[in-house]
Design a protein around this motif. Structure first.
Motif, PDB file in Angstrom:
ATOM      1  N   GLY A  16      32.846 -25.082 -19.352  1.00 51.91           N
ATOM      2  CA  GLY A  16      31.570 -25.924 -19.573  1.00 51.91           C
ATOM      3  C   GLY A  16      30.639 -26.448 -18.454  1.00 51.91           C
ATOM      4  N   MET A  17      31.268 -26.951 -17.518  1.00 55.43           N
ATOM      5  CA  MET A  17      30.679 -27.221 -16.575  1.00 55.43           C
ATOM      6  C   MET A  17      29.873 -26.138 -15.628  1.00 55.43           C
ATOM      7  SD  MET A  17      33.477 -29.933 -14.605  1.00 55.43           S
ATOM      8  CE  MET A  17      32.538 -30.130 -13.111  1.00 55.43           C
ATOM      9  N   ALA A  18      30.570 -24.766 -15.709  1.00 51.79           N
ATOM     10  CA  ALA A  18      29.638 -23.697 -15.209  1.00 51.79           C
ATOM     11  C   ALA A  18      28.479 -23.536 -15.907  1.00 51.79           C
ATOM     12  CB  ALA A  18      30.756 -22.539 -15.016  1.00 51.79           C
ATOM     13  N   VAL A  19      28.645 -23.649 -17.429  1.00 50.29           N
ATOM     14  CA  VAL A  19      27.401 -23.047 -18.225  1.00 50.29           C
ATOM     15  C   VAL A  19      26.385 -24.458 -18.163  1.00 50.29           C
ATOM     16  CG1 VAL A  19      26.816 -23.190 -20.664  1.00 50.29           C
ATOM     17  CG2 VAL A  19      28.789 -21.773 -19.936  1.00 50.29           C
ATOM     18  N   MET A  20      26.763 -25.808 -17.777  1.00 51.20           N
ATOM     19  CA  MET A  20      25.935 -26.652 -17.756  1.00 51.20           C
ATOM     20  C   MET A  20      25.091 -26.606 -16.156  1.00 51.20           C
ATOM     21  SD  MET A  20      28.220 -29.779 -19.190  1.00 51.20           S
ATOM     22  CE  MET A  20      27.212 -31.064 -18.637  1.00 51.20           C
ATOM     23  N   MET A  21      25.874 -25.938 -15.221  1.00 57.59           N
ATOM     24  CA  MET A  21      25.176 -25.906 -14.045  1.00 57.59           C
ATOM     25  C   MET A  21      24.293 -24.697 -14.036  1.00 57.59           C
ATOM     26  SD  MET A  21      26.523 -27.845 -12.035  1.00 57.59           S
ATOM     27  CE  MET A  21      26.233 -27.313 -10.094  1.00 57.59           C
ATOM     28  N   ILE A  22      24.766 -23.645 -14.768  1.00 61.50           N
ATOM     29  CA  ILE A  22      23.819 -22.516 -14.973  1.00 61.50           C
ATOM     30  C   ILE A  22      22.422 -23.116 -15.592  1.00 61.50           C
ATOM     31  CG2 ILE A  22      23.313 -20.257 -16.267  1.00 61.50           C
ATOM     32  CD1 ILE A  22      26.113 -19.503 -15.520  1.00 61.50           C
ATOM     33  N   VAL A  23      22.555 -23.914 -16.859  1.00 61.76           N
ATOM     34  CA  VAL A  23      21.394 -24.314 -17.482  1.00 61.76           C
ATOM     35  C   VAL A  23      20.637 -25.108 -16.531  1.00 61.76           C
ATOM     36  CG1 VAL A  23      20.768 -25.745 -19.452  1.00 61.76           C
ATOM     37  CG2 VAL A  23      22.533 -24.063 -19.705  1.00 61.76           C
ATOM     38  N   LEU A  24      21.121 -26.036 -15.804  1.00 63.87           N
ATOM     39  CA  LEU A  24      20.603 -26.835 -14.749  1.00 63.87           C
ATOM     40  C   LEU A  24      19.825 -26.191 -13.613  1.00 63.87           C
ATOM     41  CD1 LEU A  24      20.088 -30.007 -13.936  1.00 63.87           C
ATOM     42  CD2 LEU A  24      21.982 -29.591 -12.619  1.00 63.87           C
ATOM     43  N   GLY A  25      20.509 -25.226 -13.287  1.00 62.69           N
ATOM     44  CA  GLY A  25      19.722 -24.459 -12.367  1.00 62.69           C
ATOM     45  C   GLY A  25      18.535 -23.674 -12.864  1.00 62.69           C
ATOM     46  N   ILE A  26      18.552 -23.389 -14.091  1.00 68.28           N
ATOM     47  CA  ILE A  26      17.656 -22.711 -14.893  1.00 68.28           C
ATOM     48  C   ILE A  26      16.335 -23.664 -15.051  1.00 68.28           C
ATOM     49  CG2 ILE A  26      16.573 -21.620 -16.960  1.00 68.28           C
ATOM     50  CD1 ILE A  26      19.443 -19.946 -17.077  1.00 68.28           C
ATOM     51  N   LEU A  27      16.749 -24.913 -15.465  1.00 63.96           N
ATOM     52  CA  LEU A  27      15.949 -25.845 -15.681  1.00 63.96           C
ATOM     53  C   LEU A  27      15.043 -26.280 -14.321  1.00 63.96           C
ATOM     54  CD1 LEU A  27      17.683 -28.235 -18.297  1.00 63.96           C
ATOM     55  CD2 LEU A  27      15.575 -26.979 -18.657  1.00 63.96           C
ATOM     56  N   LEU A  28      15.840 -26.313 -13.340  1.00 69.03           N
ATOM     57  CA  LEU A  28      15.218 -26.720 -12.201  1.00 69.03           C
ATOM     58  C   LEU A  28      14.215 -25.512 -11.606  1.00 69.03           C
ATOM     59  CD1 LEU A  28      18.283 -28.175  -9.966  1.00 69.03           C
ATOM     60  CD2 LEU A  28      16.122 -29.381 -10.885  1.00 69.03           C
ATOM     61  N   LEU A  29      14.510 -24.426 -11.923  1.00 68.30           N
ATOM     62  CA  LEU A  29      13.516 -23.234 -11.537  1.00 68.30           C
ATOM     63  C   LEU A  29      12.534 -23.483 -12.266  1.00 68.30           C
ATOM     64  CD1 LEU A  29      16.012 -20.162 -10.997  1.00 68.30           C
ATOM     65  CD2 LEU A  29      14.533 -21.520  -9.239  1.00 68.30           C
ATOM     66  N   VAL A  30      12.713 -23.475 -13.657  1.00 66.23           N
ATOM     67  CA  VAL A  30      11.528 -23.827 -14.609  1.00 66.23           C
ATOM     68  C   VAL A  30      10.331 -24.849 -14.047  1.00 66.23           C
ATOM     69  CG1 VAL A  30      10.670 -24.439 -17.127  1.00 66.23           C
ATOM     70  CG2 VAL A  30      12.305 -22.637 -16.408  1.00 66.23           C
ATOM     71  N   LEU A  31      11.267 -26.047 -13.922  1.00 61.62           N
ATOM     72  CA  LEU A  31      10.436 -27.285 -13.424  1.00 61.62           C
ATOM     73  C   LEU A  31       9.707 -26.980 -12.044  1.00 61.62           C
ATOM     74  CD1 LEU A  31      10.183 -30.329 -13.795  1.00 61.62           C
ATOM     75  CD2 LEU A  31      12.157 -30.781 -12.652  1.00 61.62           C
ATOM     76  N   ARG A  32      10.252 -26.409 -11.120  1.00 65.21           N
ATOM     77  CA  ARG A  32       9.848 -26.020 -10.072  1.00 65.21           C
ATOM     78  C   ARG A  32       8.318 -25.159 -10.154  1.00 65.21           C
ATOM     79  NH1 ARG A  32      12.177 -22.429  -5.281  1.00 65.21           N
ATOM     80  NH2 ARG A  32      10.558 -22.751  -3.702  1.00 65.21           N
ATOM     81  N   ARG A  33       8.375 -24.281 -10.958  1.00 65.20           N
ATOM     82  CA  ARG A  33       7.411 -23.541 -11.365  1.00 65.20           C
ATOM     83  C   ARG A  33       6.318 -23.897 -12.032  1.00 65.20           C
ATOM     84  NH1 ARG A  33       8.247 -19.040 -15.714  1.00 65.20           N
ATOM     85  NH2 ARG A  33       7.757 -20.774 -16.968  1.00 65.20           N
ATOM     86  N   GLU A  34       6.691 -25.005 -12.936  1.00 64.84           N
ATOM     87  CA  GLU A  34       5.705 -25.801 -13.521  1.00 64.84           C
ATOM     88  C   GLU A  34       4.905 -26.717 -12.600  1.00 64.84           C
ATOM     89  OE1 GLU A  34       4.290 -25.748 -16.747  1.00 64.84           O
ATOM     90  OE2 GLU A  34       5.445 -23.844 -16.684  1.00 64.84           O
ATOM     91  N   MET A  35       5.572 -27.304 -11.741  1.00 66.64           N
ATOM     92  CA  MET A  35       5.413 -28.405 -10.562  1.00 66.64           C
ATOM     93  C   MET A  35       4.321 -27.681  -9.803  1.00 66.64           C
ATOM     94  SD  MET A  35       6.656 -31.342 -10.960  1.00 66.64           S
ATOM     95  CE  MET A  35       6.800 -32.220  -9.240  1.00 66.64           C
ATOM     96  N   ARG A  36       4.382 -26.320  -9.318  1.00 68.44           N
ATOM     97  CA  ARG A  36       3.424 -25.424  -8.772  1.00 68.44           C
ATOM     98  C   ARG A  36       2.045 -25.417  -9.566  1.00 68.44           C
ATOM     99  NH1 ARG A  36       7.254 -20.807  -6.498  1.00 68.44           N
ATOM    100  NH2 ARG A  36       8.267 -21.875  -4.910  1.00 68.44           N
ATOM    101  N   ARG A  37       2.631 -24.964 -10.895  1.00 67.99           N
ATOM    102  CA  ARG A  37       1.283 -24.803 -11.628  1.00 67.99           C
ATOM    103  C   ARG A  37       0.443 -26.063 -11.910  1.00 67.99           C
ATOM    104  NH1 ARG A  37       1.996 -25.119 -17.243  1.00 67.99           N
ATOM    105  NH2 ARG A  37       0.014 -24.977 -18.185  1.00 67.99           N
ATOM    106  N   MET A  38       1.113 -27.398 -11.963  1.00 68.17           N
ATOM    107  CA  MET A  38       0.503 -28.520 -12.004  1.00 68.17           C
ATOM    108  C   MET A  38      -0.255 -28.874 -10.824  1.00 68.17           C
ATOM    109  SD  MET A  38       0.742 -29.231 -15.131  1.00 68.17           S
ATOM    110  CE  MET A  38       0.210 -31.089 -15.055  1.00 68.17           C
ATOM    111  N   LYS A  39       0.131 -28.416  -9.683  1.00 66.14           N
ATOM    112  CA  LYS A  39      -0.243 -28.821  -8.181  1.00 66.14           C
ATOM    113  C   LYS A  39      -1.546 -27.767  -8.250  1.00 66.14           C
ATOM    114  CE  LYS A  39       0.588 -28.955  -3.515  1.00 66.14           C
ATOM    115  NZ  LYS A  39       1.353 -28.832  -2.268  1.00 66.14           N
ATOM    116  N   LEU A  40      -1.411 -26.711  -8.545  1.00 65.30           N
ATOM    117  CA  LEU A  40      -2.591 -25.838  -8.707  1.00 65.30           C
ATOM    118  C   LEU A  40      -3.768 -26.123  -9.356  1.00 65.30           C
ATOM    119  CD1 LEU A  40      -3.886 -23.152  -7.484  1.00 65.30           C
ATOM    120  CD2 LEU A  40      -2.668 -21.810  -9.381  1.00 65.30           C
ATOM    121  N   LEU A  41      -3.420 -26.646 -10.712  1.00 61.21           N
ATOM    122  CA  LEU A  41      -4.571 -27.184 -11.587  1.00 61.21           C
ATOM    123  C   LEU A  41      -4.898 -28.522 -11.205  1.00 61.21           C
ATOM    124  CD1 LEU A  41      -2.637 -26.546 -14.949  1.00 61.21           C
ATOM    125  CD2 LEU A  41      -4.403 -25.385 -14.126  1.00 61.21           C
TER     126      LEU A  41
END
Length: 170
Positions: free
Chosen positions: A34-59
């Motif tokens: 369960g912790m491994a799955v949560m870490m993977i989900v957290l990693g994916i969420l962080l990557l998505v958040l990072r991409r959105e932050m870049r997009r927001m900065k560009l906008l």
């Protein structure tokens, strides 16, 4: 007799202990999974958040650029309005002087001939031509920013298009 009873109970106690150890180990593996799955989900969420932050900065950068261009246009427009308000005040003073001195015929001829309107139009176009360079510069800056944003989007799409086929093959 006690030894016999104890020796008979010992395998039952050992089996219960092994069963409890297996349950504990199973719970541990479930928690770790369960912790491994949560870490993977957290990693994916962080990557998505990072991409959105870049997009927001560009906008935000594009909005700041658009706002600065808008402010430049507004200042030039207000400058032209101020010039024409001054011209209108000058004309009112001229008209007032002509009326107060009884030269209404001169005032009528001045407005009827269209010379005053032509003169004001010429001054307007001269002022506008002076400002045109500024407007052109603002337009060029805006187009360059749009082109860079467009190029960034296409590079990003090309990168993601290159990644998708390899992800399908694996």
């Amino acid at each position: 007799m006690r030894m016999l009873q104890t020796s008979l109970a010992l395998p039952v106690i050992g089996a219960a202990h092994r069963t409890e150890l297996e349950r504990g180990r199973h719970r541990l593996y479930m928690v770790l999974g369960g912790m491994a799955v949560m870490m993977i989900v957290l990693g994916i969420l962080l990557l998505v958040l990072r991409r959105e932050m870049r997009r927001m900065k560009l906008l935000q950068q594009h909005l700041e650029g658009a706002n600065s261009i808008k402010e430049m246009y507004m200042s030039q427009f207000l400058n032209l309005c101020t010039i024409y308000m001054d011209k209108l005040n000058q004309f009112c003073k001229i008209a007032e002087r002509k009326i107060s001195t009884g030269h209404t015929d001169d005032l009528y001829r001045m407005t009827k001939s269209g010379k005053f309107v032509e003169e004001q139009s010429r001054e307007f176009y001269d002022t506008f031509d002076k400002c045109r360079g500024f407007f052109e510069m603002a337009r060029i800056v805006f187009l360059k920013r749009q082109k860079s944003a467009h190029t960034f989007k296409h590079k990003k799409r090309a990168r993601s298009a290159c990644v998708k086929p390899t992800a399908l093959h694996s």
